[in-house]
Design a protein around this motif. Structure first.
Motif, PDB file in Angstrom:
ATOM      1  N   GLY A  12      -5.232   8.874  -2.172  1.00 26.56           N
ATOM      2  CA  GLY A  12      -5.595   7.518  -2.584  1.00 26.56           C
ATOM      3  C   GLY A  12      -6.339   6.752  -1.516  1.00 26.56           C
ATOM      4  N   SER A  13      -7.224   7.441  -0.804  1.00 23.42           N
ATOM      5  CA  SER A  13      -8.027   6.782   0.229  1.00 23.42           C
ATOM      6  C   SER A  13      -9.423   7.365   0.191  1.00 23.42           C
ATOM      7  CB  SER A  13      -7.428   7.024   1.623  1.00 23.42           C
ATOM      8  OG  SER A  13      -8.283   6.504   2.619  1.00 23.42           O
ATOM      9  N   LEU A  14     -10.425   6.497   0.346  1.00 23.96           N
ATOM     10  CA  LEU A  14     -11.813   6.966   0.410  1.00 23.96           C
ATOM     11  C   LEU A  14     -12.284   7.070   1.859  1.00 23.96           C
ATOM     12  CD1 LEU A  14     -13.371   4.777  -2.474  1.00 23.96           C
ATOM     13  CD2 LEU A  14     -12.255   7.019  -2.634  1.00 23.96           C
ATOM     14  N   ARG A  15     -11.450   6.667   2.781  1.00 28.35           N
ATOM     15  CA  ARG A  15     -11.814   6.610   4.201  1.00 28.35           C
ATOM     16  C   ARG A  15     -12.111   8.019   4.731  1.00 28.35           C
ATOM     17  NH1 ARG A  15      -9.440   5.564   9.258  1.00 28.35           N
ATOM     18  NH2 ARG A  15      -7.441   6.494   8.702  1.00 28.35           N
ATOM     19  N   LYS A  16     -13.215   8.142   5.466  1.00 32.88           N
ATOM     20  CA  LYS A  16     -13.623   9.458   5.968  1.00 32.88           C
ATOM     21  C   LYS A  16     -12.509  10.101   6.805  1.00 32.88           C
ATOM     22  CE  LYS A  16     -17.382  11.380   8.713  1.00 32.88           C
ATOM     23  NZ  LYS A  16     -17.039  11.021  10.099  1.00 32.88           N
ATOM     24  N   ASN A  17     -11.952   9.323   7.743  1.00 35.62           N
ATOM     25  CA  ASN A  17     -10.924   9.880   8.624  1.00 35.62           C
ATOM     26  C   ASN A  17      -9.514   9.532   8.144  1.00 35.62           C
ATOM     27  OD1 ASN A  17     -12.862  11.012  10.266  1.00 35.62           O
ATOM     28  ND2 ASN A  17     -12.992   9.219  11.588  1.00 35.62           N
ATOM     29  N   SER A  18      -9.353   9.437   6.842  1.00 34.70           N
ATOM     30  CA  SER A  18      -8.070   9.070   6.232  1.00 34.70           C
ATOM     31  C   SER A  18      -6.934  10.003   6.661  1.00 34.70           C
ATOM     32  CB  SER A  18      -8.229   9.140   4.707  1.00 34.70           C
ATOM     33  OG  SER A  18      -6.995   9.329   4.077  1.00 34.70           O
ATOM     34  N   TYR A  19      -5.805   9.407   7.039  1.00 36.32           N
ATOM     35  CA  TYR A  19      -4.614  10.206   7.368  1.00 36.32           C
ATOM     36  C   TYR A  19      -4.114  10.943   6.123  1.00 36.32           C
ATOM     37  CZ  TYR A  19      -4.520   7.260  11.545  1.00 36.32           C
ATOM     38  OH  TYR A  19      -4.849   6.609  12.705  1.00 36.32           O
ATOM     39  N   ASN A  20      -4.279  10.319   4.977  1.00 40.86           N
ATOM     40  CA  ASN A  20      -3.782  10.941   3.748  1.00 40.86           C
ATOM     41  C   ASN A  20      -4.651  12.111   3.305  1.00 40.86           C
ATOM     42  OD1 ASN A  20      -1.265   9.389   2.802  1.00 40.86           O
ATOM     43  ND2 ASN A  20      -2.673   7.848   3.617  1.00 40.86           N
ATOM     44  N   LYS A  21      -5.961  12.000   3.531  1.00 40.55           N
ATOM     45  CA  LYS A  21      -6.811  13.171   3.293  1.00 40.55           C
ATOM     46  C   LYS A  21      -6.419  14.284   4.273  1.00 40.55           C
ATOM     47  CE  LYS A  21     -11.079  11.001   1.631  1.00 40.55           C
ATOM     48  NZ  LYS A  21     -12.456  10.694   2.054  1.00 40.55           N
ATOM     49  N   PRO A  78      -1.725   6.460   0.511  1.00 38.63           N
ATOM     50  CA  PRO A  78      -1.518   5.420   1.528  1.00 38.63           C
ATOM     51  C   PRO A  78      -0.640   4.311   0.932  1.00 38.63           C
ATOM     52  CG  PRO A  78      -3.870   5.832   1.156  1.00 38.63           C
ATOM     53  CD  PRO A  78      -3.109   6.480   0.028  1.00 38.63           C
ATOM     54  N   GLU A  79      -0.245   3.356   1.760  1.00 35.98           N
ATOM     55  CA  GLU A  79       0.440   2.156   1.252  1.00 35.98           C
ATOM     56  C   GLU A  79      -0.444   0.962   1.545  1.00 35.98           C
ATOM     57  OE1 GLU A  79       4.817   1.509   1.396  1.00 35.98           O
ATOM     58  OE2 GLU A  79       4.257  -0.005   2.883  1.00 35.98           O
ATOM     59  N   TYR A  80      -0.797   0.225   0.495  1.00 34.27           N
ATOM     60  CA  TYR A  80      -1.589  -1.002   0.641  1.00 34.27           C
ATOM     61  C   TYR A  80      -0.749  -2.165   0.128  1.00 34.27           C
ATOM     62  CZ  TYR A  80      -6.268   1.121   1.494  1.00 34.27           C
ATOM     63  OH  TYR A  80      -7.352   1.778   2.011  1.00 34.27           O
ATOM     64  N   ASN A  81      -0.489  -3.119   0.979  1.00 36.22           N
ATOM     65  CA  ASN A  81       0.265  -4.312   0.577  1.00 36.22           C
ATOM     66  C   ASN A  81       1.522  -3.961  -0.200  1.00 36.22           C
ATOM     67  OD1 ASN A  81      -1.529  -6.217   1.789  1.00 36.22           O
ATOM     68  ND2 ASN A  81      -3.018  -5.619   0.217  1.00 36.22           N
ATOM     69  N   TYR A  82       2.268  -3.015   0.379  1.00 32.98           N
ATOM     70  CA  TYR A  82       3.566  -2.577  -0.137  1.00 32.98           C
ATOM     71  C   TYR A  82       3.467  -1.846  -1.469  1.00 32.98           C
ATOM     72  CZ  TYR A  82       6.304  -5.165   3.384  1.00 32.98           C
ATOM     73  OH  TYR A  82       6.885  -5.614   4.550  1.00 32.98           O
ATOM     74  N   SER A  83       2.299  -1.346  -1.824  1.00 34.21           N
ATOM     75  CA  SER A  83       2.184  -0.624  -3.088  1.00 34.21           C
ATOM     76  C   SER A  83       1.121   0.468  -2.957  1.00 34.21           C
ATOM     77  CB  SER A  83       1.845  -1.604  -4.218  1.00 34.21           C
ATOM     78  OG  SER A  83       1.919  -0.944  -5.473  1.00 34.21           O
ATOM     79  N   ALA A 114       1.083   8.935   4.328  1.00 36.29           N
ATOM     80  CA  ALA A 114       1.076   8.555   5.745  1.00 36.29           C
ATOM     81  C   ALA A 114       0.620   7.112   5.873  1.00 36.29           C
ATOM     82  CB  ALA A 114       0.115   9.455   6.519  1.00 36.29           C
ATOM     83  N   SER A 115       1.333   6.360   6.691  1.00 32.71           N
ATOM     84  CA  SER A 115       0.864   5.010   7.011  1.00 32.71           C
ATOM     85  C   SER A 115       1.054   4.756   8.497  1.00 32.71           C
ATOM     86  CB  SER A 115       1.612   3.956   6.184  1.00 32.71           C
ATOM     87  OG  SER A 115       2.811   3.585   6.826  1.00 32.71           O
ATOM     88  N   ILE A 116       0.403   3.708   8.960  1.00 29.16           N
ATOM     89  CA  ILE A 116       0.519   3.405  10.393  1.00 29.16           C
ATOM     90  C   ILE A 116       1.813   2.649  10.676  1.00 29.16           C
ATOM     91  CG2 ILE A 116      -1.966   3.435  10.793  1.00 29.16           C
ATOM     92  CD1 ILE A 116      -1.944   0.382  10.639  1.00 29.16           C
ATOM     93  N   GLY A 117       2.551   2.310   9.624  1.00 31.74           N
ATOM     94  CA  GLY A 117       3.760   1.516   9.784  1.00 31.74           C
ATOM     95  C   GLY A 117       5.030   2.349   9.882  1.00 31.74           C
TER      96      GLY A 117
END
Ligand SMILES: Cc1cc2nc3c(=O)[nH]c(=O)nc-3n(C[C@H](O)[C@H](O)[C@H](O)COP(=O)(O)O)c2cc1C
Length: 187
Positions: A12-21, A78-83, A114-117
């Motif tokens: 659930g991330s489009l980020r190139k260096n996504s931890y979830n990818k 990922p987790e965005y704003n607790y969801s 994976a999240s940074i939190g």
């Protein structure tokens, strides 16, 4: 020998260096011998529009075809704003429509995140589990894979720093494959 269990994985991330990818890439390496894992990138799936659900965009058609061909689903959220992130919810919404043509229905599913939190996507994963009810998916319960403080576990480019996270991912995949085989037998 029977054909391998086909798992479709998406993050659930489009980020190139996504931890979830990065988690999904690890899962590809760790998948049990009797299974294969293909990754699908959600990039290019437009915002859901119910007016288009009977003639969805090409990328959505491709996504639904891959889901249908898969024996099981693996979601790295990922987790965005607790969801869960909008990108993931949006993709799931497309895949579930038009009613009753829900491509996810009846699929065994496992998740990780994976999240940074400090909670490693726990809150997002429980929201995702809630959606599995209406989607009629069959999630495995354990292990729960919450990768906390992701900056300590991965390098900036998404390569692995902490080998310890491999073990729970392997267990998750083994359980998903065992669960998928059990459900296939019961059909
Ligand atoms: C819009 C937004 C909301 C976020 N909310 C949370 C949150 O609720 N909990 C959390 O642990 N991290 C949160 N984060 C930080 C993410 O854990 C971090 O951006 C992570 O790298 C996202 O996953 P990715 O690397 O796969 O893209 C948020 C990040 C963004 C961009």
């Amino acid at each position: 020998m029977s054909s391998p269990i086909k798992i479709l994985g998406f993050a659930g991330s489009l980020r190139k260096n996504s931890y979830n990818k990065a988690l999904l890439r690890l899962a590809v390496q760790l998948v049990p011998k009797n299974a294969v894992l293909e990754m699908f990138d959600l990039e290019g799936i437009p915002p859901f529009n119910q007016d288009l659900e009977s003639q969805p965009p090409q990328k959505v058609k491709e996504f639904k075809t891959k889901i249908r061909a898969a024996d099981a689903i693996l979601i790295a959220t990922p987790e965005y704003n607790y969801s869960i992130p909008g990108v993931l919810k949006n993709a799931i919404d497309w895949a579930s429509r038009p009613y009753p043509d829900n491509s996810l229905s009846g699929k065994p599913v496992a998740m990780l995140g994976a999240s940074i939190g400090m909670l490693g996507t726990a809150r997002a994963q429980y929201h995702l589990r809630q959606s599995f009810v209406f989607l009629n998916m069959y999630p495995i319960n354990l292990p729960e894979v919450f990768v906390t403080y992701a900056r300590e576990k991965f390098n900036e480019d998404g390569t692995l720093k902490d080998e310890k996270i491999k073990q729970p991912i392997s267990e998750l995949l083994e359980n998903l494959v065992a669960w998928t085989l059990k459900l296939k037998k019961a059909q």
